[in-house]
Design a protein around this motif. Sequence first.
Motif, PDB file in Angstrom:
ATOM      1  N   ASP A   9      26.118  20.813  27.364  1.00 53.40           N
ATOM      2  CA  ASP A   9      24.999  20.490  26.473  1.00 53.40           C
ATOM      3  C   ASP A   9      24.878  21.499  25.328  1.00 53.40           C
ATOM      4  OD1 ASP A   9      24.411  22.333  28.417  1.00 53.40           O
ATOM      5  OD2 ASP A   9      22.413  21.586  28.876  1.00 53.40           O
ATOM      6  N   ASN A  10      26.012  22.151  25.023  1.00 51.32           N
ATOM      7  CA  ASN A  10      26.154  22.982  23.816  1.00 51.32           C
ATOM      8  C   ASN A  10      25.282  24.236  23.802  1.00 51.32           C
ATOM      9  OD1 ASN A  10      28.103  21.278  22.543  1.00 51.32           O
ATOM     10  ND2 ASN A  10      26.449  19.876  21.957  1.00 51.32           N
ATOM     11  N   TYR A  11      25.213  24.916  24.935  1.00 50.49           N
ATOM     12  CA  TYR A  11      24.558  26.219  24.991  1.00 50.49           C
ATOM     13  C   TYR A  11      25.604  27.280  25.316  1.00 50.49           C
ATOM     14  CZ  TYR A  11      19.925  24.089  24.933  1.00 50.49           C
ATOM     15  OH  TYR A  11      18.799  23.402  24.569  1.00 50.49           O
ATOM     16  N   ASN A  12      25.582  28.358  24.559  1.00 53.11           N
ATOM     17  CA  ASN A  12      26.461  29.484  24.854  1.00 53.11           C
ATOM     18  C   ASN A  12      25.857  30.289  26.000  1.00 53.11           C
ATOM     19  OD1 ASN A  12      28.606  29.229  22.937  1.00 53.11           O
ATOM     20  ND2 ASN A  12      27.143  29.767  21.329  1.00 53.11           N
ATOM     21  N   LEU A  13      26.610  30.423  27.078  1.00 46.60           N
ATOM     22  CA  LEU A  13      26.124  31.117  28.267  1.00 46.60           C
ATOM     23  C   LEU A  13      26.956  32.373  28.500  1.00 46.60           C
ATOM     24  CD1 LEU A  13      24.194  30.974  30.736  1.00 46.60           C
ATOM     25  CD2 LEU A  13      26.062  29.830  31.965  1.00 46.60           C
ATOM     26  N   LEU A  14      26.264  33.489  28.693  1.00 47.51           N
ATOM     27  CA  LEU A  14      26.922  34.745  29.033  1.00 47.51           C
ATOM     28  C   LEU A  14      26.947  34.885  30.547  1.00 47.51           C
ATOM     29  CD1 LEU A  14      25.143  37.083  26.441  1.00 47.51           C
ATOM     30  CD2 LEU A  14      27.339  35.912  26.189  1.00 47.51           C
ATOM     31  N   SER A  15      28.106  35.268  31.087  1.00 46.03           N
ATOM     32  CA  SER A  15      28.208  35.380  32.541  1.00 46.03           C
ATOM     33  C   SER A  15      29.020  36.607  32.931  1.00 46.03           C
ATOM     34  CB  SER A  15      28.855  34.122  33.133  1.00 46.03           C
ATOM     35  OG  SER A  15      30.185  33.979  32.667  1.00 46.03           O
ATOM     36  N   MET A  16      28.664  37.148  34.093  1.00 49.25           N
ATOM     37  CA  MET A  16      29.398  38.274  34.669  1.00 49.25           C
ATOM     38  C   MET A  16      29.549  37.995  36.161  1.00 49.25           C
ATOM     39  SD  MET A  16      28.331  42.323  34.857  1.00 49.25           S
ATOM     40  CE  MET A  16      28.135  42.433  33.086  1.00 49.25           C
ATOM     41  N   VAL A  17      30.771  38.154  36.685  1.00 47.16           N
ATOM     42  CA  VAL A  17      31.007  37.882  38.098  1.00 47.16           C
ATOM     43  C   VAL A  17      31.616  39.106  38.772  1.00 47.16           C
ATOM     44  CG1 VAL A  17      31.352  35.419  37.668  1.00 47.16           C
ATOM     45  CG2 VAL A  17      33.331  36.951  37.732  1.00 47.16           C
ATOM     46  N   TYR A  18      31.560  39.122  40.092  1.00 38.93           N
ATOM     47  CA  TYR A  18      32.248  40.154  40.873  1.00 38.93           C
ATOM     48  C   TYR A  18      33.293  39.454  41.747  1.00 38.93           C
ATOM     49  CZ  TYR A  18      28.857  38.600  44.384  1.00 38.93           C
ATOM     50  OH  TYR A  18      28.096  37.841  45.230  1.00 38.93           O
ATOM     51  N   VAL A  19      34.405  40.138  41.954  1.00 39.08           N
ATOM     52  CA  VAL A  19      35.537  39.537  42.675  1.00 39.08           C
ATOM     53  C   VAL A  19      36.070  40.532  43.702  1.00 39.08           C
ATOM     54  CG1 VAL A  19      37.833  38.509  42.466  1.00 39.08           C
ATOM     55  CG2 VAL A  19      36.161  38.201  40.629  1.00 39.08           C
ATOM     56  N   GLY A  20      36.353  40.019  44.877  1.00 36.52           N
ATOM     57  CA  GLY A  20      37.005  40.830  45.905  1.00 36.52           C
ATOM     58  C   GLY A  20      38.381  40.252  46.213  1.00 36.52           C
ATOM     59  N   TRP A  21      39.419  41.064  46.122  1.00 36.54           N
ATOM     60  CA  TRP A  21      40.766  40.560  46.359  1.00 36.54           C
ATOM     61  C   TRP A  21      41.579  41.582  47.151  1.00 36.54           C
ATOM     62  CZ3 TRP A  21      45.032  43.144  44.213  1.00 36.54           C
ATOM     63  CH2 TRP A  21      44.727  44.130  43.254  1.00 36.54           C
ATOM     64  N   ARG A  22      42.711  41.125  47.656  1.00 33.42           N
ATOM     65  CA  ARG A  22      43.596  42.003  48.421  1.00 33.42           C
ATOM     66  C   ARG A  22      45.046  41.549  48.230  1.00 33.42           C
ATOM     67  NH1 ARG A  22      44.814  39.026  53.121  1.00 33.42           N
ATOM     68  NH2 ARG A  22      43.321  37.313  53.468  1.00 33.42           N
ATOM     69  N   ILE A  23      45.936  42.484  48.491  1.00 33.84           N
ATOM     70  CA  ILE A  23      47.372  42.161  48.424  1.00 33.84           C
ATOM     71  C   ILE A  23      47.752  41.480  49.737  1.00 33.84           C
ATOM     72  CG2 ILE A  23      49.709  43.103  48.218  1.00 33.84           C
ATOM     73  CD1 ILE A  23      48.472  45.490  46.731  1.00 33.84           C
ATOM     74  N   SER A  24      48.142  40.243  49.659  1.00 32.21           N
ATOM     75  CA  SER A  24      48.496  39.495  50.866  1.00 32.21           C
ATOM     76  C   SER A  24      50.014  39.359  51.037  1.00 32.21           C
ATOM     77  CB  SER A  24      47.857  38.100  50.824  1.00 32.21           C
ATOM     78  OG  SER A  24      48.243  37.414  49.638  1.00 32.21           O
ATOM     79  N   ASP A  25      50.760  39.564  49.942  1.00 36.14           N
ATOM     80  CA  ASP A  25      52.226  39.456  50.014  1.00 36.14           C
ATOM     81  C   ASP A  25      52.833  40.568  49.150  1.00 36.14           C
ATOM     82  OD1 ASP A  25      54.866  38.803  50.130  1.00 36.14           O
ATOM     83  OD2 ASP A  25      54.630  36.746  49.389  1.00 36.14           O
ATOM     84  N   PRO A  26      53.072  41.761  49.729  1.00 32.14           N
ATOM     85  CA  PRO A  26      53.612  42.884  48.949  1.00 32.14           C
ATOM     86  C   PRO A  26      54.943  42.566  48.272  1.00 32.14           C
ATOM     87  CG  PRO A  26      52.815  43.624  51.086  1.00 32.14           C
ATOM     88  CD  PRO A  26      52.796  42.129  51.121  1.00 32.14           C
ATOM     89  N   LYS A  27      55.776  41.747  48.914  1.00 33.96           N
ATOM     90  CA  LYS A  27      57.084  41.426  48.342  1.00 33.96           C
ATOM     91  C   LYS A  27      56.937  40.638  47.043  1.00 33.96           C
ATOM     92  CE  LYS A  27      59.607  41.387  52.723  1.00 33.96           C
ATOM     93  NZ  LYS A  27      60.448  40.588  53.655  1.00 33.96           N
ATOM     94  N   ALA A  28      55.873  39.872  46.923  1.00 32.47           N
ATOM     95  CA  ALA A  28      55.632  39.142  45.682  1.00 32.47           C
ATOM     96  C   ALA A  28      54.814  39.990  44.708  1.00 32.47           C
ATOM     97  CB  ALA A  28      54.890  37.840  45.984  1.00 32.47           C
ATOM     98  N   PHE A  29      53.900  40.805  45.239  1.00 35.84           N
ATOM     99  CA  PHE A  29      52.981  41.565  44.396  1.00 35.84           C
ATOM    100  C   PHE A  29      53.690  42.664  43.594  1.00 35.84           C
ATOM    101  CE2 PHE A  29      50.198  45.229  43.775  1.00 35.84           C
ATOM    102  CZ  PHE A  29      49.139  44.666  43.074  1.00 35.84           C
TER     103      PHE A  29
END
Length: 233
Positions: A9-29
């Motif tokens: 509906d044409n509104y500019n929205l500012l957003s900030m998120v938090y993320v938690g991640w981990r290395i699940s495949d070291p050979k690929a990472f």
Amino acid sequence: KYDQALTPDNYNLLSMVYVGWRISDPKAFFPKFANDPNKEPISKAEESLEGLVRSAKSAVIGKHPLADFLSTNEAQFVKIETETLDLVQAQVSTNNYGITIDFLGIKKLGLPESVTTAVFDRMQSERQVLVSATQNDGEAKAEMIRSSANRKSAEMLADAEGQATRIRAAGEAEAAKSFAVFQQDPELAYFLLRLEALEPSLKDRATLIFDQNTPPFDLLKGGPTDLLKNKPR
């Protein structure tokens, strides 16, 4: 940090998120992120992840109107967060980053200053429309209640007046019958009226002192025999 995206509906929205991640495949990472001697693999992975998150946020915000982000319904926020997480995880898997996204949530939302006033004005206008509709509905229901009460009151009053009219008519009819009888025998009528006046004075074995010639006590002069003599024939 804040990123800006446009809602449907044409509104500019500012957003900030938090993320938690981990290395699940070291050979690929590590082959993916350890090939730059000037950057640590973790820092490089975070930079790549920031780009994916920014892209996912823009895509999800582009599917939801501003009202979804202003809602007090927690389930709506969970839905938006889940959609964003799924998009990021899909991109991570497609690019074979060797990363798993464990959680993602909305930390802050905001509006550019130029948009804030317009949004608040619209919200106030919508709230006023809702208030007016509620008031109108309440007034309509109150009027229905008043009309119903007035109608029932009028019906009860009319019924009471009808009963009173019938009682008066019955009383007048009985009075007319008695009057007709008394007209035929005035002496009997006078005698009965004197007896009726005498009755209250003789209740509860009362002791009376009176002039025996004073009506209606003159009926008692001479005892019961004279009372019968005084009775009209």
